[in-house]
Design an enzyme around this catalytic site. Structure first.
Site, PDB file in Angstrom:
ATOM      1  CB  SER A 232      -0.906   0.014   1.239  1.00 17.08           C
ATOM      2  OG  SER A 232      -1.788  -1.085   1.234  1.00 17.08           O
ATOM      3  N   GLY A 270      -2.898  -0.362  -4.362  1.00 16.51           N
ATOM      4  CA  GLY A 270      -1.821   0.148  -3.532  1.00 16.51           C
ATOM      5  C   GLY A 270      -1.189   1.433  -4.012  1.00 16.51           C
ATOM      6  CD  GLU A 314      -8.251  -6.377  -6.643  1.00 13.05           C
ATOM      7  OE1 GLU A 314      -7.533  -6.317  -5.611  1.00 13.05           O
ATOM      8  OE2 GLU A 314      -8.738  -7.429  -7.072  1.00 13.05           O
ATOM      9  CB  CYS A 410      -8.811   6.612  28.190  1.00 12.87           C
ATOM     10  SG  CYS A 410     -10.045   7.630  29.006  1.00 12.87           S
TER      11      CYS A 410
END
Length: 481
Positions: A232, A270, A314, A410
């Site tokens: 990616s 990617g 893709e 938190c």
């Protein structure tokens, strides 16, 4: 900022809207100087829909989807083949956005029964859907076969039997690809070519011939090619070059096994995008990367004396990322002193010194807390990702400050923007706009600390409409039994 030795006057404008990361429609208004997206003021959006708020620029999403598809298909035709462009729905998916992608000529890539349901609800042609996943349930496989999903990507040998059985029971022949690991790992500018893989997706390329042999024993399966995804946020094509060469190297053997040419090659996605102004100059141009990818496959086919296969890609992040902006409201601010010498300072902080008007390392950081955080953008906590931020409700002539935008959860790792430069008078009640949040922000969102997920609003030509409803605390409470 505290004055330190070596300070200098900075010409940097901490109010400027960088069109390389914000959607093309994002700009300051000529009168009120508020940030507008799709011709709507940011404060109008938060007043109507609440804060935090995901904002999706429809025109930006459509234009990028069209540009990516046209570039990849044009370059495929140039080298004598065709290309199918699947939108990777995992980046961001709702019914409305799926409709945009379909209308712009993209097929859809899904990875779960839920994503398949949304794609079908958007009116997708099942034949234009690819189904991924390393652990598809039998029910998901049967559903995919039943509705006529165009291609199922096989991730394991177990899935061969499951898909074959489902197709046989439905009296269908199911198109399938085999996901393989080429041993090439790419990220941003670099790639690493290895001979081994240690990950949950796909099968070793060395096992492809044997596994395809198993696929070919089933009359209910139609093997159409290999699929590979190398990483990616890829800025260069070197990794694609090596991966395609390795995959095509086994195509002749597979063709001999099948008794016919292998018709398709899916190189995954990617493609990288810029998240910050510092990344913008290095981010790849879609037309350039499409041309390079087409040349890579054509060269590989020549090297192995193959007919050039039909291509599939893709893209997800590169289509939808820049179209998204998240709006937050500032709750508190506080200044933290940064100790140590220039040599001990964080290099990324030092890199921003010119924008701060400094010749040395910054001596303090302004922490800006907002009403969201890792529940609406998990990427900084998960991957150390950085983002770009601007004050949206006003401009300021205050001296620039090194800021870190943090959330309300938190966790010390609850960071929205690791570091950026804002006017030093950023204050409670200000609206902040964080750019490039269209991909993997809403998709990875959670209810940590019982914080409701924000809504998603689409903007276009001065109109805004909700496309994903937000949650309320009462709805979260109602889930308890």
């Amino acid at each position: 900022m505290t004055e330190t030795a070596g300070t200098q006057t900075s010409a940097f404008d901490a109010n400027a809207i960088d069109a390389r990361v914000f959607p093309p429609s994002a700009r300051r208004g000529s009168q009120c100087e508020q940030l507008k997206i799709g011709e709507i003021r940011a404060t109008e959006l938060t007043e109507q829909f609440g804060s935090p708020l995901y904002v999706m620029d429809e025109q930006a999403a459509r234009s990028k989807a069209r540009a990516v598809r046209e570039a990849l298909q044009r370059e495929a035709r140039r080298v004598g083949t065709e290309a199918t462009v699947y939108y990777a729905t995992k980046a961001f998916l709702c019914v409305e956005v799926a409709k945009w992608m379909i209308e712009e000529g993209l097929a859809l890539d899904v990875a779960s029964g839920g994503e398949l349901l949304v794609a079908l609800a958007a009116g997708a042609d099942p034949a234009q859907i690819g189904f991924h996943g390393n652990n598809k349930s039998v029910a998901e496989i049967e559903r995919a076969v039943e509705v006529g999903v165009g291609t199922i990507i096989l991730d394991s040998e177990i899935e061969i039997e499951r898909v074959a059985a489902a197709a046989k029971a439905a009296n269908k022949v199911q198109r399938v690809r085999l996901r393989v690991n080429s041993g090439v790992h790419a990220s941003t500018h670099d790639f690493l070519a290895t001979s081994h893989e240690d990950q949950k997706f796909g099968q070793p390329l060395a096992e492809a011939t044997r596994i395809v042999g198993q696929i070919l024993t089933h009359d209910s399966l139609d093997f159409v090619g290999l699929h590979c995804h190398i990483g990616s946020q890829i800025f260069a094509t070197d990794g694609f070059r090596e991966s395609a060469r390795r995959l095509l190297g086994v195509y002749a053997e597979l063709a001999a096994l099948a008794g016919r040419p292998i018709p398709e090659l899916n190189l995954g996605g990617g493609f990288g995008i810029a998240y910050t102004s510092e990344d913008a100059d290095a981010a790849p141009d879609v037309a350039k990367i499409a041309a390079e990818l087409a040349d890579i496959v054509a060269a590989g086919a020549r090297e192995y004396d193959l007919q050039i296969p039909k291509l599939a890609f893709e893209p997800g992040r590169s289509v939808i990322g820049q179209a998204g902006v998240t709006l937050y409201t500032v709750g508190t601010t506080k200044t933290v002193q940064l100790g140590g010498s220039d040599a001990e300072a964080n290099p990324a902080d030092v890199a921003l010194a010119p924008q701060l008007g400094l010749t040395g390392a910054p001596s303090e950081r302004l922490y800006v807390s907002v009403d969201g955080g890792m529940s609406d953008n998990a990427r900084p906590a998960l991957y150390g990702s950085d983002y770009h931020v601007r004050i949206a409700n006003r401009v300021s002539t205050a001296a620039p400050a090194l800021v870190r935008v943090v959330g309300k959860h938190c966790e010390s790792g609850d960071i929205v923007v690791q570091r950026d430069v804002l006017p030093g008078d950023v204050q409670p009640g200000d609206t902040l706009a964080v750019a490039v949040t269209g991909a993997y922000c809403w998709a990875l969102s959670s209810n940590y600390n019982y914080v409701p997920r924000p809504p998603v609003v689409a903007v276009r030509d001065g109109e805004a409409r909700m496309i994903v409803r937000g949650e309320t605390e009462e709805e979260l409470l109602a889930k308890s039994v």
